[in-house]
Enzyme design. Sequence first.
Site, PDB file in Angstrom:
ATOM      1  CG  HIS A  74      33.535  38.667  36.801  1.00 31.53           C
ATOM      2  ND1 HIS A  74      32.716  39.001  35.626  1.00 31.53           N
ATOM      3  CD2 HIS A  74      33.713  37.797  37.301  1.00 31.53           C
ATOM      4  CE1 HIS A  74      32.158  37.643  36.104  1.00 31.53           C
ATOM      5  NE2 HIS A  74      33.363  37.113  36.984  1.00 31.53           N
ATOM      6  CG  HIS A  87      36.014  35.106  39.969  1.00 30.05           C
ATOM      7  ND1 HIS A  87      36.049  34.483  38.282  1.00 30.05           N
ATOM      8  CD2 HIS A  87      34.974  35.421  39.849  1.00 30.05           C
ATOM      9  CE1 HIS A  87      35.201  34.643  38.017  1.00 30.05           C
ATOM     10  NE2 HIS A  87      34.091  34.876  39.048  1.00 30.05           N
ATOM     11  CD  GLN A  95      41.682  44.184  40.218  1.00 30.84           C
ATOM     12  OE1 GLN A  95      40.433  44.958  40.662  1.00 30.84           O
ATOM     13  NE2 GLN A  95      42.239  44.527  39.528  1.00 30.84           N
TER      14      GLN A  95
END
Length: 99
Positions: A77, A73, A75
């Site tokens: 973002h 998650h 990465q």
Amino acid sequence: METIIMNIILHSGNARSIAMEAIQEAKKGNFEVAEKYIEEATQSLGDAHKSQTALIQGEARGEKSEVSILLIHAQDHLMTAMTLKDLAAEMVELYKRIK
């Protein structure tokens, strides 16, 4: 590990929000403010990247880390925020040309 991951998410989320603000300001013709926001987004991405680099360096030293959904998650973002910041910078330039 969770602290590093949360730093990536935090700084990436900030960069994404700031990049969107840059687009909105450019749309209004406030180009100096828009450019300032692009710089702020770049700084936030730099902070996120530092956290990511800490993970990469740890793994390079042989410190294996568990790949979690939270890391994926984070990465996601980061990559999304990086892309959006680049697009926002281009949009600011386009709005300048239009005005």
